[in-house]
Design an enzyme around this catalytic site. Sequence first.
Site, PDB file in Angstrom:
ATOM      1  N   GLN A  96      11.096  23.826  -1.682  1.00 41.40           N
ATOM      2  CA  GLN A  96      10.220  23.001  -2.514  1.00 41.40           C
ATOM      3  C   GLN A  96       9.523  21.959  -1.649  1.00 41.40           C
ATOM      4  OE1 GLN A  96      12.243  20.873  -5.698  1.00 41.40           O
ATOM      5  NE2 GLN A  96      10.324  20.406  -6.768  1.00 41.40           N
ATOM      6  N   HIS A 102       7.628  22.970 -11.068  1.00 38.50           N
ATOM      7  CA  HIS A 102       6.494  23.878 -11.318  1.00 38.50           C
ATOM      8  C   HIS A 102       6.913  25.317 -11.110  1.00 38.50           C
ATOM      9  CE1 HIS A 102       6.459  22.628  -7.088  1.00 38.50           C
ATOM     10  NE2 HIS A 102       6.061  23.861  -6.810  1.00 38.50           N
ATOM     11  N   HIS A 104       5.229  28.963  -9.770  1.00 39.91           N
ATOM     12  CA  HIS A 104       4.114  29.640  -9.106  1.00 39.91           C
ATOM     13  C   HIS A 104       3.871  30.963  -9.820  1.00 39.91           C
ATOM     14  CE1 HIS A 104       4.323  27.340  -5.189  1.00 39.91           C
ATOM     15  NE2 HIS A 104       5.548  27.110  -5.630  1.00 39.91           N
TER      16      HIS A 104
HETATM   17  P1  5GP Z   1       6.534  24.100  -3.727  1.00 39.90           P
HETATM   18  O1  5GP Z   1       6.617  24.221  -2.240  1.00 39.90           O
HETATM   19  O2  5GP Z   1       6.927  22.710  -4.125  1.00 39.90           O
HETATM   20  O3  5GP Z   1       7.222  25.176  -4.496  1.00 39.90           O
HETATM   21  O4  5GP Z   1       5.002  24.318  -4.087  1.00 39.90           O
HETATM   22  C1  5GP Z   1       4.050  23.319  -4.083  1.00 39.90           C
HETATM   23  C2  5GP Z   1       2.717  24.024  -4.154  1.00 39.90           C
HETATM   24  O5  5GP Z   1       1.754  23.044  -4.438  1.00 39.90           O
HETATM   25  C3  5GP Z   1       2.314  24.710  -2.842  1.00 39.90           C
HETATM   26  O6  5GP Z   1       2.050  26.080  -3.077  1.00 39.90           O
HETATM   27  C4  5GP Z   1       1.077  23.936  -2.403  1.00 39.90           C
HETATM   28  O7  5GP Z   1       0.100  24.782  -1.839  1.00 39.90           O
HETATM   29  C5  5GP Z   1       0.595  23.312  -3.691  1.00 39.90           C
HETATM   30  N1  5GP Z   1      -0.055  22.030  -3.528  1.00 39.90           N
HETATM   31  C6  5GP Z   1       0.328  21.004  -2.715  1.00 39.90           C
HETATM   32  N2  5GP Z   1      -0.522  19.952  -2.863  1.00 39.90           N
HETATM   33  C7  5GP Z   1      -1.444  20.339  -3.786  1.00 39.90           C
HETATM   34  C8  5GP Z   1      -2.583  19.689  -4.355  1.00 39.90           C
HETATM   35  O8  5GP Z   1      -2.916  18.544  -4.050  1.00 39.90           O
HETATM   36  N3  5GP Z   1      -3.303  20.392  -5.262  1.00 39.90           N
HETATM   37  C9  5GP Z   1      -2.968  21.677  -5.647  1.00 39.90           C
HETATM   38  N4  5GP Z   1      -3.762  22.267  -6.541  1.00 39.90           N
HETATM   39  N5  5GP Z   1      -1.902  22.319  -5.121  1.00 39.90           N
HETATM   40  C10 5GP Z   1      -1.146  21.657  -4.212  1.00 39.90           C
END
Ligand code: 5GP
Length: 140
Positions: A96, A102, A104
Amino acid sequence: MSNDPACIFCKILRGEIGSVKIHEDQDTLSFMDVMPQSPGHCLVIPKRHAADILEISADEAAVLIRATQRLAKAVKSALLPDGIGVYQFNGNAAGQTVFHVHFHVIPRHAGAELGFHARQMADPATLYPLASKIAAAFSQ
Ligand code: 5GP
Ligand code: ZN
């Protein structure tokens, strides 16, 4: 609701930073991932800030997975991928990177490798047409 001052997804919810939105309802927002791992990669978040799946109630989890399924169905009908990955990470050790829970939703095409996670920024111009197609599929 979107009440963590430092959280990037709360900033998106408050309109303090831009995002390419797809759909929203009273409790959730779906929008394009800015560093897509495949074209059409999108995210679903609850409007109430919570760091991860361990911090939401069972009812909130149900609302979030319903919104995720709805988004996955819209992606399927808009982009006709061969498959759809639904992923969710909790904690740094699990991968994460944004600590607002969230899901995906990632379209997959046979033979196409998945891009790296949260690595390469997309040109927003490429995200708008995908978002409109997916948004249109919500009303079908
Ligand atoms: P995690 O790594 O927490 O599962 O996923 C976070 C996701 O948020 C990543 O796929 C990354 O590309 C996306 N993300 C990070 N910062 C932003 C942002 O400012 N705007 C959007 N639309 N996506 C973001
Ligand atoms: Zn947040």
